[in-house]
Enzyme design. Structure first.
Site, PDB file in Angstrom:
ATOM      1  CE  LYS A 115      42.254  49.389  47.709  1.00  0.00           C
ATOM      2  NZ  LYS A 115      41.389  48.055  47.412  1.00  0.00           N
TER       3      LYS A 115
ATOM      4  NE  ARG B 101      36.267  45.766  38.576  1.00  0.00           N
ATOM      5  CZ  ARG B 101      35.903  44.616  39.224  1.00  0.00           C
ATOM      6  NH1 ARG B 101      34.674  44.125  39.055  1.00  0.00           N
ATOM      7  NH2 ARG B 101      36.447  44.308  40.196  1.00  0.00           N
TER       8      ARG B 101
HETATM    9  N1  BES Z   1      43.820  47.416  43.414  1.00  0.00           N
HETATM   10  C1  BES Z   1      42.742  46.699  43.947  1.00  0.00           C
HETATM   11  C2  BES Z   1      43.115  45.117  43.879  1.00  0.00           C
HETATM   12  C3  BES Z   1      44.148  44.855  44.787  1.00  0.00           C
HETATM   13  C4  BES Z   1      43.670  44.652  46.110  1.00  0.00           C
HETATM   14  C5  BES Z   1      45.311  44.507  44.341  1.00  0.00           C
HETATM   15  C6  BES Z   1      44.656  44.190  47.033  1.00  0.00           C
HETATM   16  C7  BES Z   1      46.361  44.085  45.384  1.00  0.00           C
HETATM   17  C8  BES Z   1      46.067  43.761  46.769  1.00  0.00           C
HETATM   18  C9  BES Z   1      41.311  46.988  43.162  1.00  0.00           C
HETATM   19  O1  BES Z   1      41.179  48.199  42.802  1.00  0.00           O
HETATM   20  C10 BES Z   1      40.537  46.680  44.125  1.00  0.00           C
HETATM   21  O2  BES Z   1      39.989  47.387  45.028  1.00  0.00           O
HETATM   22  N2  BES Z   1      39.314  45.832  43.781  1.00  0.00           N
HETATM   23  C11 BES Z   1      38.668  45.097  44.741  1.00  0.00           C
HETATM   24  C12 BES Z   1      37.355  44.921  43.835  1.00  0.00           C
HETATM   25  C13 BES Z   1      35.965  44.690  44.540  1.00  0.00           C
HETATM   26  C14 BES Z   1      35.475  45.966  45.206  1.00  0.00           C
HETATM   27  C15 BES Z   1      34.854  44.028  43.641  1.00  0.00           C
HETATM   28  C16 BES Z   1      38.965  44.186  45.499  1.00  0.00           C
HETATM   29  O3  BES Z   1      39.893  43.411  45.273  1.00  0.00           O
HETATM   30  O4  BES Z   1      38.606  43.842  46.746  1.00  0.00           O
HETATM   31 MN    MN Z   2      40.354  49.396  44.223  1.00  0.00          MN
END
Ligand code: BES
Ligand code: MN
Ligand code: ZN
Length: 496
Positions: free
Chosen positions: A276, A350
């Site tokens: 990230k 997931r």
């Molecule tokens: N934990 C995150 C989702 C999230 C992001 C929650 C920001 C709250 C604030 C999750 O694991 C994630 O990173 N999801 C990705 C999915 C994508 C790679 C398809 C996302 O939402 O960017």
């Molecule tokens: Mn994630």
């Protein structure tokens, strides 16, 4: 903090540090305010004539030494327009009142705010949740603790003699508020302390504190033996061992099918190799918010001693990059036997939840609800006010929506139709862990999960936007403990 049904004396004899009453716009007095006005030689209407207090929602003013009143203060709480007053506004008004009280020397207060709504029981329940929310502090890791709050007792008073429902509502409101507080504590705890092992210990603690709860921890070796390749892939890059935490609450006979709660328990989400960006990455300590809400709900359920069975599975891991970490393109085999091409290691939630969904089937649940901070896209879709809901069963979805509405912890349903399912195609495995394009990210995540529940009644709550607040008031919200607790309460009353 104590919450009690006021052993009602006449309002002028109510011996308390503070009586809290509602006032509406256009100088409209609530019945309690009106009674005080009458007994006190118009103390309130005289004050309102100054025009200083317009009763806008959240406005709070205190009158001292009011004629003929045993109480030392009368707190007027602005409640806006009378015909618009509802549960949500009660929540706002109560928080404003408690905010004033917590910086005062008031130890006991008697509130008439809950008397303003027809459904007194949910008004009381909501008042307790709002009060506890306003009083919540998390200063465990600060050298300089917050000032002690003098306030210790909130009494609920009603113009009519209240019925037995109110006592139950107080008990349930307290249990839910405590459940929220547990969820907040867990989520606010930083990821160097709150690891999967820490959550496993907390689950053991719940079992020690509540005889109706039993806990079992599946270690990585157990998960390996069960074939949980998706779950295990997420923690590969971390020094912290992953834990699949199983808690059972037994409040009904053995043969009553449980409701299953599955929580995403990523104690820190760096994104893994698909790392990230660093801005606000600290907030990824909240990526176990789903798990935290499951803990809080289990505790609330045990406190309320609901006559139902609940099974909870918390899939906990830390998502880190390292030479051992899962890489984009890696293929893993889930417990269901389906192979998954991990195209993005940041879509890890997931992966842990899908194996928990498969695993929980062994308890033959009546319905499965998973709760997960799953997608940033959910924040884009619904913001921070309402949780995303997706389900393969309309009745279950309705039940969840109704519970959320009843307790002011709302969810909103999004579709998971075939068109969206088609966005999940892999050239190399049965299913990819992300959609083929960025569109409808919340829905494609739910579509992925739906592949692991087949013919079972299942619903998914995406709480990415609702589990915590960012900015100056950064902190966990304890949501959706109220929604889930209300759902269990409703189920329990149907079983009766
Ligand atoms: N934990 C995150 C989702 C999230 C992001 C929650 C920001 C709250 C604030 C999750 O694991 C994630 O990173 N999801 C990705 C999915 C994508 C790679 C398809 C996302 O939402 O960017
Ligand atoms: Mn994630
Ligand atoms: Zn995540």
């Amino acid at each position: 903090m104590e919450y009690k049904l006021s052993s009602q004396l006449a309002i002028n004899k109510t011996d308390t540090d503070c009586i809290i009453v509602a006032v509406y716009e256009d100088n409209t007095l609530s019945p309690a305010a009106s009674e005080i006005d009458k007994q006190s030689n118009q103390a309130i209407s005289t004050f309102l004539e100054t025009g200083d207090f317009t009763a806008k929602l959240k406005q709070v003013d205190v009158l001292y030494a009011v004629n003929n009143m045993a109480a030392s203060r009368i707190m007027l709480v602005g409640c806006g327009k009378q015909d618009k007053f509802n549960l949500k506004k009660l929540n706002t008004a109560t928080q404003a009142a408690i905010s004033a009280i917590k910086s005062s020397n008031i130890a006991t207060a008697t509130t008439y705010l809950a008397d303003e709504l027809d459904d007194k029981a949910s008004a009381v329940q909501q008042s307790i949740i709002s009060t506890a929310t306003e009083l919540y502090q998390f200063d465990q890791h600060k050298s300089q603790k917050s000032d002690d709050i003098v306030f210790n007792t909130l009494n609920f008073a009603f113009s009519d003699t209240a019925n037995a429902d109110i006592e139950t509502a107080i008990q349930q409101g307290k249990a839910i508020a405590q459940g929220m507080s547990l969820a907040k504590d867990l989520a606010n705890t930083p990821a160097n302390i709150c690891t999967p092992s820490y959550l496993a210990d907390k689950a053991q603690e719940l079992a020690e504190n509540y005889p109706a709860i039993s806990t079992e921890i599946l270690e990585e070796a157990d998960a390996e033996a069960l074939g949980m390749g998706a779950f295990l892939s997420v923690g590969r890059g971390s020094e912290q061992p992953s834990k699949m935490i199983v808690m059972q609450y037994q409040g009904a006979a053995d043969d009553v099918a449980p409701i299953a709660l599955v929580g995403k328990g990523i104690t820190f989400d760096t994104g893994g190799i698909s790392i990230k960006p660093s801005a606000a990455m600290d907030e990824m300590k909240y990526d176990m918010g789903g798990a935290a809400s499951v803990f809080g709900t289990m505790q609330a359920c045990a406190e309320m001693q609901l006559p139902i069975n609940v099974v909870a599975v918390v899939a906990s891991a830390e998502n880190m990059p390292s030479s051992k970490a899962t890489k984009p393109g890696d293929i893993v085999t889930s417990m269901s036997g389906q192979t998954i091409e991990i195209l993005n290691t940041d879509a890890e939630g997931r992966l842990v939840v899908c194996d928990a969904l498969t695993y929980v089937d062994k308890f033959k649940p009546d319905a499965i609800i998973d709760i997960a901070t799953l997608t940033g896209a959910c924040i884009i879709a619904l913001g921070h006010h309402i949780s995303g809901l997706m389900a393969n069963d309309d009745k279950l979805a309705e039940e969840i929506l109704a519970a959320g509405k009843a307790i002011n912890d709302q969810a909103w349903q999004l579709p998971i139709t075939e068109d969206y399912q088609n966005q999940l195609k892999s050239n190399f495995a049965d299913i990819p862990n992300i959609g083929n394009d960025r569109s409808a990210g919340t829905i494609t995540a739910a579509c992925f999960l739906s592949r692991f529940v087949e013919d079972k009644k299942w619903a998914h709550l995406d709480i990415a936007g609702t589990a915590w607040r960012s900015g100056a008031n950064k902190g966990a919200t304890g949501r959706p403990v109220p929604l889930l607790s209300q759902l269990l309460i409703n189920r329990a009353s149907e079983l009766d």
